[in-house]
Design an enzyme around this catalytic site. Structure first.
Site, PDB file in Angstrom:
ATOM      1  N   ASP A  47       4.444  38.294  33.944  1.00 23.53           N
ATOM      2  CA  ASP A  47       4.044  38.724  32.601  1.00 23.53           C
ATOM      3  C   ASP A  47       3.332  37.596  31.868  1.00 23.53           C
ATOM      4  O   ASP A  47       2.361  37.814  31.143  1.00 23.53           O
ATOM      5  CB  ASP A  47       5.274  39.139  31.786  1.00 23.53           C
ATOM      6  CG  ASP A  47       5.915  40.411  32.304  1.00 23.53           C
ATOM      7  OD1 ASP A  47       5.216  41.189  32.980  1.00 23.53           O
ATOM      8  OD2 ASP A  47       7.105  40.626  32.028  1.00 23.53           O
ATOM      9  N   ASP A  73       0.818  -1.215   0.000  1.00 19.81           N
ATOM     10  CA  ASP A  73       0.000   0.000   0.000  1.00 19.81           C
ATOM     11  C   ASP A  73       0.853   1.268   0.000  1.00 19.81           C
ATOM     12  O   ASP A  73       0.382   2.338  -0.388  1.00 19.81           O
ATOM     13  CB  ASP A  73      -0.919   0.022   1.232  1.00 19.81           C
ATOM     14  CG  ASP A  73      -1.876  -1.153   1.260  1.00 19.81           C
ATOM     15  OD1 ASP A  73      -2.107  -1.746   0.193  1.00 19.81           O
ATOM     16  OD2 ASP A  73      -2.377  -1.471   2.352  1.00 19.81           O
ATOM     17  N   HIS A 128       0.970   3.607  18.682  1.00 18.71           N
ATOM     18  CA  HIS A 128       0.220   2.937  19.751  1.00 18.71           C
ATOM     19  C   HIS A 128       0.846   1.572  20.057  1.00 18.71           C
ATOM     20  O   HIS A 128       1.091   1.242  21.219  1.00 18.71           O
ATOM     21  CB  HIS A 128      -1.239   2.766  19.314  1.00 18.71           C
ATOM     22  CG  HIS A 128      -2.094   2.047  20.320  1.00 18.71           C
ATOM     23  ND1 HIS A 128      -2.990   2.695  21.126  1.00 18.71           N
ATOM     24  CD2 HIS A 128      -2.182   0.733  20.644  1.00 18.71           C
ATOM     25  CE1 HIS A 128      -3.596   1.807  21.908  1.00 18.71           C
ATOM     26  NE2 HIS A 128      -3.123   0.609  21.618  1.00 18.71           N
ATOM     27  N   GLU A 129       1.111   0.796  19.019  1.00 16.15           N
ATOM     28  CA  GLU A 129       1.664  -0.548  19.233  1.00 16.15           C
ATOM     29  C   GLU A 129       3.052  -0.500  19.862  1.00 16.15           C
ATOM     30  O   GLU A 129       3.406  -1.334  20.696  1.00 16.15           O
ATOM     31  CB  GLU A 129       1.696  -1.317  17.915  1.00 16.15           C
ATOM     32  CG  GLU A 129       0.345  -1.535  17.269  1.00 16.15           C
ATOM     33  CD  GLU A 129      -0.681  -2.148  18.212  1.00 16.15           C
ATOM     34  OE1 GLU A 129      -0.305  -2.971  19.075  1.00 16.15           O
ATOM     35  OE2 GLU A 129      -1.866  -1.791  18.100  1.00 16.15           O
ATOM     36  N   HIS A 188       2.956  -0.401  23.539  1.00 11.13           N
ATOM     37  CA  HIS A 188       2.879  -1.737  24.137  1.00 11.13           C
ATOM     38  C   HIS A 188       4.247  -2.422  24.106  1.00 11.13           C
ATOM     39  O   HIS A 188       4.657  -3.077  25.065  1.00 11.13           O
ATOM     40  CB  HIS A 188       1.867  -2.602  23.384  1.00 11.13           C
ATOM     41  CG  HIS A 188       0.443  -2.157  23.550  1.00 11.13           C
ATOM     42  ND1 HIS A 188      -0.154  -1.957  24.776  1.00 11.13           N
ATOM     43  CD2 HIS A 188      -0.511  -1.878  22.628  1.00 11.13           C
ATOM     44  CE1 HIS A 188      -1.413  -1.582  24.602  1.00 11.13           C
ATOM     45  NE2 HIS A 188      -1.648  -1.523  23.303  1.00 11.13           N
ATOM     46  N   ASP A 233      -2.971  39.748  26.783  1.00 14.85           N
ATOM     47  CA  ASP A 233      -2.566  39.740  28.188  1.00 14.85           C
ATOM     48  C   ASP A 233      -2.123  38.361  28.667  1.00 14.85           C
ATOM     49  O   ASP A 233      -1.189  38.243  29.460  1.00 14.85           O
ATOM     50  CB  ASP A 233      -3.724  40.216  29.076  1.00 14.85           C
ATOM     51  CG  ASP A 233      -4.089  41.670  28.824  1.00 14.85           C
ATOM     52  OD1 ASP A 233      -3.177  42.445  28.468  1.00 14.85           O
ATOM     53  OD2 ASP A 233      -5.270  42.021  28.972  1.00 14.85           O
ATOM     54  N   HIS A 246      -3.144  -0.075  28.473  1.00 18.90           N
ATOM     55  CA  HIS A 246      -4.079   0.982  28.113  1.00 18.90           C
ATOM     56  C   HIS A 246      -4.306   1.999  29.213  1.00 18.90           C
ATOM     57  O   HIS A 246      -4.109   1.732  30.395  1.00 18.90           O
ATOM     58  CB  HIS A 246      -5.420   0.374  27.702  1.00 18.90           C
ATOM     59  CG  HIS A 246      -5.392  -0.166  26.314  1.00 18.90           C
ATOM     60  ND1 HIS A 246      -6.244  -1.145  25.871  1.00 18.90           N
ATOM     61  CD2 HIS A 246      -4.587   0.130  25.271  1.00 18.90           C
ATOM     62  CE1 HIS A 246      -5.964  -1.421  24.598  1.00 18.90           C
ATOM     63  NE2 HIS A 246      -4.966  -0.656  24.221  1.00 18.90           N
ATOM     64  N   GLY A 280       9.158 -10.933  22.235  1.00 16.45           N
ATOM     65  CA  GLY A 280       8.906  -9.741  23.028  1.00 16.45           C
ATOM     66  C   GLY A 280       9.132  -8.473  22.224  1.00 16.45           C
ATOM     67  O   GLY A 280      10.172  -8.298  21.594  1.00 16.45           O
ATOM     68  N   ALA A 305       2.099  33.431  26.447  1.00 16.34           N
ATOM     69  CA  ALA A 305       2.760  32.303  25.788  1.00 16.34           C
ATOM     70  C   ALA A 305       1.982  31.027  26.069  1.00 16.34           C
ATOM     71  O   ALA A 305       1.323  30.899  27.106  1.00 16.34           O
ATOM     72  CB  ALA A 305       4.200  32.154  26.290  1.00 16.34           C
ATOM     73  N   ASP A 307       1.438 -16.751  14.992  1.00 16.93           N
ATOM     74  CA  ASP A 307       1.564 -16.397  16.413  1.00 16.93           C
ATOM     75  C   ASP A 307       0.304 -16.712  17.201  1.00 16.93           C
ATOM     76  O   ASP A 307       0.074 -16.159  18.263  1.00 16.93           O
ATOM     77  CB  ASP A 307       1.923 -14.922  16.559  1.00 16.93           C
ATOM     78  CG  ASP A 307       0.831 -13.989  16.026  1.00 16.93           C
ATOM     79  OD1 ASP A 307      -0.193 -14.481  15.529  1.00 16.93           O
ATOM     80  OD2 ASP A 307       1.001 -12.757  16.133  1.00 16.93           O
TER      81      ASP A 307
END
Length: 473
Positions: free
Chosen positions: A294, A126, A220-221, A224, A385, A230, A194, A339, A172
């Protein structure tokens, strides 16, 4: 299979309306069946240290487990399978069970080396191979930017993290299920497999909002793969449901950063080192009870307090508080009126007079400074401000005299209906704001030498503080 799947971390796309209409014979029964499967997979009690440690609890009733799920997602806790609960169950998500806030695997497994190697053994058609390589490297860099680990691509068969794109059964014991199902899964740190990450080749992998965004899924993976499970924080990358966000300048949200740094520590070179404090210059007594700021903002998890061309930097417990000249870090900025930090774009925005700048690190971005009118202010505004980014709503509040604006960071424009009067719509903080910042989920609004700790969602003042107390006084 159940044991392996409990240790696997995967992004799941649950079938929505695009899958076609439900059978008209028993939609309620089908909803109930889907809900039972969802709760069994994501809200049963599990141990996650290893496949052999997984034990699913059969003691919780359906309604009790449903209440647990509703509480986790902030829904009304009814114990009933209502439409809001079904909608949440149908969201794209990861296939790992759910935790609260950031969490780690049992036993807190992690990598005990400074350089982690990875190898991509099978690519997706892809995208070009170079795009896959650069995207995977970019996802790893989210973590190497903030923890003392480096990631190095390798051709070795003994690389620490093996990455591949495969469909169906790929060896797997957790086969992929075709398009719009499981997007990917990864193992926690350890020997053998692992840290390994697998991506479903039946998906349409992209770098856009359409299809499966490889950068977001991979990031995301890899969380882990580094030892994170999560989080209950909806703004976290490790929140269980998958949602596309703008990846331009994306940085790890606070919850994920805190979680991974709790395992590996903080990288020492996150921010450019300020120049030593000058020996000459106007005296600034940070412990003066009448101290007026400030501006104040967080940058890279640290607090910066600006005053008269200088700033105090408040680091961790062992770093203390140091004072530096603004121009020693951000050339061209003489005095800061307001800021705030845009964490997703990894930039800091400074306002001075009728102009504003964007910096990444010590480097000003091209075409800056710009006039306030380019930000969306009317020509009558000649100075800001205070400014504060409210992370929970992705809006930046900007204060001018007795009014404030709301800026949509996603659309990069002011929200409609503004400005509003401060005292009417943010009751409890007064009529003007000199400085504002967010710290640990709460907002702080300074006016003169005092400031108000504020709960934004409830629009309620919590405490009144003195400015100088932030500076170790």
């Amino acid at each position: 299979m159940d044991s392996m799947n409990a240790v696997k971390a995967a992004i799941i796309l649950v079938c929505t309306a695009t899958c076609g209409a439900m059978p008209t014979s028993s939609p309620r029964q089908e909803n109930l069946s889907k809900a039972q499967n969802y709760l069994s997979q994501f809200f049963s009690e599990v141990g996650v240290a290893s496949p052999s440690s997984v034990v699913r609890s059969s003691l919780d009733s359906f309604n009790d487990t449903l209440r647990k799920m509703q509480e986790f997602f902030g829904l009304e806790v009814t114990g009933q399978l209502d439409s809001n609960t079904l909608e949440v169950m149908a969201r794209p998500r990861c296939g790992f069970n759910d935790m609260a806030r950031y969490g780690h695997f049992d036993g807190r497994p992690k990598w005990n080396k400074g350089v982690i190697t990875y190898r991509i053994t099978d690519y997706t058609p892809d995208m070009s191979q170079s795009d896959v390589d650069s995207t995977i490297a970019k996802a790893f860099k989210l973590y190497s930017n903030i923890i003392p680990l480096d990631f190095q691509q390798s051709d070795s068969e003994t690389a620490d993290i093996m990455i591949k794109f495969k469909s169906g059964d790929h060896g797997d014991f957790a086969p992929f299920d075709g398009q719009d199902g499981v997007l990917a899964h990864a193992f926690s740190p350890g020997e053998s497999n692992g840290g390994d990450a697998h991506f479903d080749e039946d998906e349409n992998w992209t770098l856009a909002s359409e299809g499966a965004n490889l950068f977001l899924v991979a990031a995301h993976e890899f969380g882990h793969a580094l030892g994170l499970v999560h989080s209950q924080d909806e703004t976290a990358l490790m929140f269980p449901t998958y949602k596309y966000v703008d990846t331009d300048g994306y940085t790890l949200p606070d919850d994920d950063r805190e979680g991974v740094q709790a395992l590996y520590g903080v990288r020492s070179d996150i921010l450019p080192k300020p120049q030593p404090e000058p020996t000459s210059g106007p005296p600034l007594d940070r412990c003066n009870r009448d101290l007026v700021f400030d501006a104040v903002t967080t940058i890279g998890g640290k607090l910066f307090f600006f005053k008269d061309g200088y700033f105090w930097r408040k680091g961790g417990r062992w770093e203390g508080i140091t004072r530096h000249k603004i121009q020693s870090v951000w050339p061209g900025i003489r005095k800061v009126d307001a800021a705030y930090e845009n964490k997703k774009r990894n930039t800091v925005i400074f306002f001075e007079g009728n102009q504003y700048w964007q910096f990444r690190g010590k480097t000003v971005l091209p075409d800056y400074p710009k006039r306030l009118s380019d930000f969306g202010f009317p020509s009558s505004v000649t100075k800001v401000d205070a400014a504060v980014h409210v992370s929970s709503i992705s809006r930046t509040l900007l204060f001018v005299n007795n009014k404030y604006w709301s800026y949509n960071e996603g659309r990069r424009r002011m929200d409609r209906g503004y400005p509003k009067f401060i005292h009417r719509h943010l009751p409890g903080i007064g009529h003007r704001v000199d400085a504002a910042f967010e710290n640990r989920g709460q907002l702080y609004f300074s006016s003169g030498s005092r400031q108000t700790e504020y709960h934004y969602q409830r629009r309620r003042a919590l405490h009144t503080l003195m400015n100088y107390l932030w500076l170790g006084c």
